[in-house]
Motif scaffolding. Structure first.
Motif, PDB file in Angstrom:
ATOM      1  N   LEU A 169      16.395  84.677   1.655  1.00 19.46           N
ATOM      2  CA  LEU A 169      15.006  84.568   2.111  1.00 19.46           C
ATOM      3  C   LEU A 169      14.086  85.138   1.036  1.00 19.46           C
ATOM      4  O   LEU A 169      14.227  86.293   0.634  1.00 19.46           O
ATOM      5  CB  LEU A 169      14.822  85.341   3.418  1.00 19.46           C
ATOM      6  CG  LEU A 169      13.402  85.392   3.989  1.00 19.46           C
ATOM      7  CD1 LEU A 169      12.895  83.986   4.342  1.00 19.46           C
ATOM      8  CD2 LEU A 169      13.339  86.310   5.205  1.00 19.46           C
ATOM      9  N   HIS A 170      13.170  84.293   0.568  1.00 17.52           N
ATOM     10  CA  HIS A 170      12.217  84.725  -0.446  1.00 17.52           C
ATOM     11  C   HIS A 170      10.882  84.979   0.232  1.00 17.52           C
ATOM     12  O   HIS A 170      10.276  84.074   0.806  1.00 17.52           O
ATOM     13  CB  HIS A 170      12.059  83.667  -1.530  1.00 17.52           C
ATOM     14  CG  HIS A 170      11.193  84.112  -2.671  1.00 17.52           C
ATOM     15  ND1 HIS A 170       9.847  83.805  -2.767  1.00 17.52           N
ATOM     16  CD2 HIS A 170      11.488  84.867  -3.787  1.00 17.52           C
ATOM     17  CE1 HIS A 170       9.353  84.325  -3.863  1.00 17.52           C
ATOM     18  NE2 HIS A 170      10.326  84.962  -4.500  1.00 17.52           N
ATOM     19  N   ARG A 171      10.432  86.253   0.194  1.00 19.08           N
ATOM     20  CA  ARG A 171       9.162  86.630   0.799  1.00 19.08           C
ATOM     21  C   ARG A 171       8.058  86.525  -0.240  1.00 19.08           C
ATOM     22  O   ARG A 171       8.156  87.096  -1.332  1.00 19.08           O
ATOM     23  CB  ARG A 171       9.227  88.067   1.321  1.00 19.08           C
ATOM     24  CG  ARG A 171      10.179  88.286   2.483  1.00 19.08           C
ATOM     25  CD  ARG A 171       9.698  87.585   3.749  1.00 19.08           C
ATOM     26  NE  ARG A 171      10.559  87.926   4.896  1.00 19.08           N
ATOM     27  CZ  ARG A 171      10.417  87.376   6.093  1.00 19.08           C
ATOM     28  NH1 ARG A 171       9.472  86.441   6.296  1.00 19.08           N
ATOM     29  NH2 ARG A 171      11.212  87.725   7.085  1.00 19.08           N
ATOM     30  N   ALA A 172       7.026  85.759   0.118  1.00 18.38           N
ATOM     31  CA  ALA A 172       5.909  85.550  -0.814  1.00 18.38           C
ATOM     32  C   ALA A 172       5.098  86.817  -1.017  1.00 18.38           C
ATOM     33  O   ALA A 172       4.515  87.032  -2.078  1.00 18.38           O
ATOM     34  CB  ALA A 172       5.007  84.427  -0.309  1.00 18.38           C
ATOM     35  N   SER A 173       5.079  87.686   0.009  1.00 16.27           N
ATOM     36  CA  SER A 173       4.218  88.864  -0.045  1.00 16.27           C
ATOM     37  C   SER A 173       4.652  89.851  -1.132  1.00 16.27           C
ATOM     38  O   SER A 173       3.806  90.436  -1.810  1.00 16.27           O
ATOM     39  CB  SER A 173       4.218  89.573   1.322  1.00 16.27           C
ATOM     40  OG  SER A 173       5.556  89.909   1.681  1.00 16.27           O
ATOM     41  N   ASP A 174       5.952  90.040  -1.301  1.00 12.41           N
ATOM     42  CA  ASP A 174       6.413  91.008  -2.298  1.00 12.41           C
ATOM     43  C   ASP A 174       7.401  90.421  -3.309  1.00 12.41           C
ATOM     44  O   ASP A 174       7.991  91.147  -4.100  1.00 12.41           O
ATOM     45  CB  ASP A 174       7.051  92.209  -1.595  1.00 12.41           C
ATOM     46  CG  ASP A 174       8.181  91.783  -0.661  1.00 12.41           C
ATOM     47  OD1 ASP A 174       8.533  90.585  -0.673  1.00 12.41           O
ATOM     48  OD2 ASP A 174       8.698  92.640   0.080  1.00 12.41           O
ATOM     49  N   LYS A 175       7.573  89.108  -3.269  1.00 17.15           N
ATOM     50  CA  LYS A 175       8.456  88.397  -4.201  1.00 17.15           C
ATOM     51  C   LYS A 175       9.894  88.932  -4.181  1.00 17.15           C
ATOM     52  O   LYS A 175      10.572  88.951  -5.206  1.00 17.15           O
ATOM     53  CB  LYS A 175       7.906  88.479  -5.635  1.00 17.15           C
ATOM     54  CG  LYS A 175       6.565  87.795  -5.822  1.00 17.15           C
ATOM     55  CD  LYS A 175       6.143  87.820  -7.284  1.00 17.15           C
ATOM     56  CE  LYS A 175       4.800  87.121  -7.483  1.00 17.15           C
ATOM     57  NZ  LYS A 175       4.394  87.126  -8.908  1.00 17.15           N
ATOM     58  N   THR A 176      10.336  89.341  -3.049  1.00 19.60           N
ATOM     59  CA  THR A 176      11.715  89.810  -2.920  1.00 19.60           C
ATOM     60  C   THR A 176      12.623  88.663  -2.493  1.00 19.60           C
ATOM     61  O   THR A 176      12.190  87.714  -1.837  1.00 19.60           O
ATOM     62  CB  THR A 176      11.818  90.942  -1.891  1.00 19.60           C
ATOM     63  OG1 THR A 176      11.343  90.465  -0.614  1.00 19.60           O
ATOM     64  CG2 THR A 176      11.009  92.144  -2.342  1.00 19.60           C
TER      65      THR A 176
END
Length: 565
Positions: free
Chosen positions: A456-463
């Motif tokens: 899962l790639h989170r846009a908010s923190d680029k994790t």
């Protein structure tokens, strides 16, 4: 008339030496009754012996050999009237124009003898040289014409089934005295009886049997003893009287074989793969040394033609296999989605690349209703055609289970039961991850059957993190018949993406044997700021190809990426 030697060259030139029952030739007077006082001659050089009314000569392991008609005597040779015997500088002709007596009864084996079970040495005397006036020789011009005709015929076809009968027809034209002709090929087989299982023996396969009288072809049998001798030595074999003076194999007696030619068929690397055997049943139609050389020449041409036919046949088979693989590749692609889903507020990406023409990776998009969409990525253990066939079954069964079971976890349980019936018999299994998207709530339900964890790639923190816990990962499909599978859920925010992939992505190696791993995916996604799923997928594939440049692809590669825009 008594048999004798007429000395043409040597210390006693012009002398006629009457032969006894046993005659030792050499330079040692006490031991030899035919003395040749020359240092180059061995003490006991050769022996001429009368057996059953016939005279045979054999070399006694001399230093400088014994020659009959300019051919070295390797085994005991039957002498005929006017044969020339040479020992160093000594030259004599054998004189005996009396008719040869019939084979003594005691030398004929009983009917229950079996050449295949005897296990002894070859029982037909090899006669590599002779000079008989009972010959049906063709004129040189006729032989040349026949050889040219054979060459033309052999060059006209590359089909083995048509080629072999043409060779036999040409041989009957070339050898007028031949009554029967066999083309026999040797195939490797497993040892029998007391032979070790690991030991391979040659199985003799008669490919063509032809006789002068067609009605005899159904009962014609060849001598396995003679054929195996030719195969073992790789040398052309001639017996100008196969029924002469020694115990015989039963097949030689049964068919009254008088004279035999047997020439090997050999590949370019010298390996003998078969023989051509000609024989005659008429004692007045014997083969000659020239016939042997002629047959060997024809056999060499036939070997080349047969090798070319085999190569052509192999090329045709490979081309057919290549076309079949291309068709299988197209069929397999037809199992995969022809286009990406269209869902408002979402974007999708998919990449599939088999290591071979066909592979065991699988992905699919299955519409489950107005607001629900299932995405699947699977990997069948193995590669190539077997894996592709199981992948085709997985594709149809997965759709059936998802469309008939509302609960995704129950659908995967049902899919496992269907796959187990087939994978358990083949010692194979399938890894699979399924993601069911609820477009209204933006939740994704995940079920994992032994597959690499989706990220899962989170846009908010680029994790880039694991989308589910390893605690809910079940066994691969097809290993256990009754297996429960658990589901987990994630929530997708604005710009978030979910990645599902096969292990071919993570295990792609570069020239330094370093795997791409999850770190390669994260690096590709974070280059250049926030990106949408299609651009992210394309960037990952590009980075993967750059990473593995210079290394061959060893596993199928599948990547599915989707997320909110």
């Amino acid at each position: 008339m008594m048999a004798s030697l007429h000395v043409l060259k040597g210390p006693n030139q012009g002398e006629k030496v009457t032969l006894d029952e046993t005659n030792i030739i050499g330079r040692d007077p006490p031991k030899c009754n035919i003395v040749i006082p020359m240092n180059a001659v061995s003490r006991e050089h050769a022996r001429i012996e009368r057996v059953g009314g016939r005279y045979y000569i054999e070399d006694l392991k001399s230093r400088n050999h014994t020659y009959v008609n300019n051919e070295a005597v390797e085994t005991r040779v039957l002498l005929r009237h006017n044969d020339k015997i040479r020992i160093c500088d000594f030259l004599a002709t054998f004189q005996d124009d009396s008719p040869l007596p019939p084979l003594p009864r005691e030398l004929i084996p009983s009917a229950d003898e079996d050449e295949e079970e005897s296990g002894g040495s070859t029982t037909v005397e090899a006669t590599l040289s002779h000079g008989t006036n009972l010959q049906l020789e063709m004129q040189p011009a006729e032989k040349l014409k026949a050889i040219l005709e054979i060459s033309r015929n052999l060059s006209k076809t590359l089909e083995l089934d048509r080629l072999l009968p043409q060779i036999v027809d040409s041989l009957f034209l070339l050898f007028k005295q031949a009554d029967r002709c066999f083309i026999i090929l040797a195939e490797e087989g497993v040892g029998r009886g007391s032979e070790k299982i690991s030991k391979l023996v040659q199985k003799l396969i008669p490919k063509v049997i032809k006789t002068r009288r067609p009605q005899d072809e159904s009962t014609a049998r060849f001598s396995k003893t003679i054929v195996r001798r030719c195969l073992d030595t790789g040398d052309a074999f001639l017996s100008d009287d196969a029924s002469g003076g020694v115990p015989l194999s039963q097949s030689v007696v049964d068919f009254r074989i008088r004279s035999v030619l047997c020439a090997p068929l050999s590949s370019g690397d010298g390996k003998t793969f078969g023989v051509i055997q000609l024989d005659t049943q008429d004692r007045n139609k014997r083969f000659t040394q020239d016939d042997l050389k002629l047959l060997q020449g024809v056999a060499n041409q036939a070997s080349i033609a047969m090798e070319n036919a085999k190569l052509h046949e192999g090329t045709v088979v490979r081309e057919r296999f290549r076309r079949d693989l291309e068709l299988a590749h197209q069929v397999q692609l037809s199992f995969l989605p022809s286009r990406l889903p269209e869902v408002e507020g979402y974007e999708f990406f998919a990449h599939y690349e088999p290591a071979l023409e066909v592979g065991g990776d699988y992905y699919d998009f299955v519409r489950l209703g107005p607001q629900r969409l299932a995405m699947l990525v699977g990997d069948v253990a193995g590669k190539g055609v077997p894996a592709a066939l199981l992948m085709a079954k997985l594709s149809s069964d997965a759709r059936f289970c998802l469309l008939t079971e509302k609960d995704p976890a129950q659908a995967i349980i049902k899919l496992n039961s269907l796959m187990y019936q087939h994978t358990s018999q083949m010692d194979r299994f399938v890894t699979l991850v399924a993601a069911v998207l609820d477009q209204e709530t933006h939740t994704v339900t995940l079920i994992n059957a032994g597959h690499p964890l989706p990220r899962l790639h989170r846009a908010s923190d680029k994790t880039l993190s694991e989308a589910m816990s390893t605690d809910v990962v079940g066994e691969p499909l097809g290993i256990l018949e009754h297996k429960e599978y658990l589901a987990s859920q994630i929530q997708l925010g604005q710009g978030d993406s979910l990645l599902m992939f096969s292990d071919g992505v993570l295990d792609s190696f570069n020239v330094r044997d370093r795997a791409f791993r999850v770190s390669g995916i994260l690096t590709a996604m974070n280059e250049g700021g926030m990106i949408r799923p299609q651009a992210a997928g394309a960037r990952i594939v590009k980075a993967l190809k750059q990473h593995s440049a210079g290394r061959s692809q060893h596993d199928d590669i599948t990547l599915v990426c989707f997320g909110r825009t």
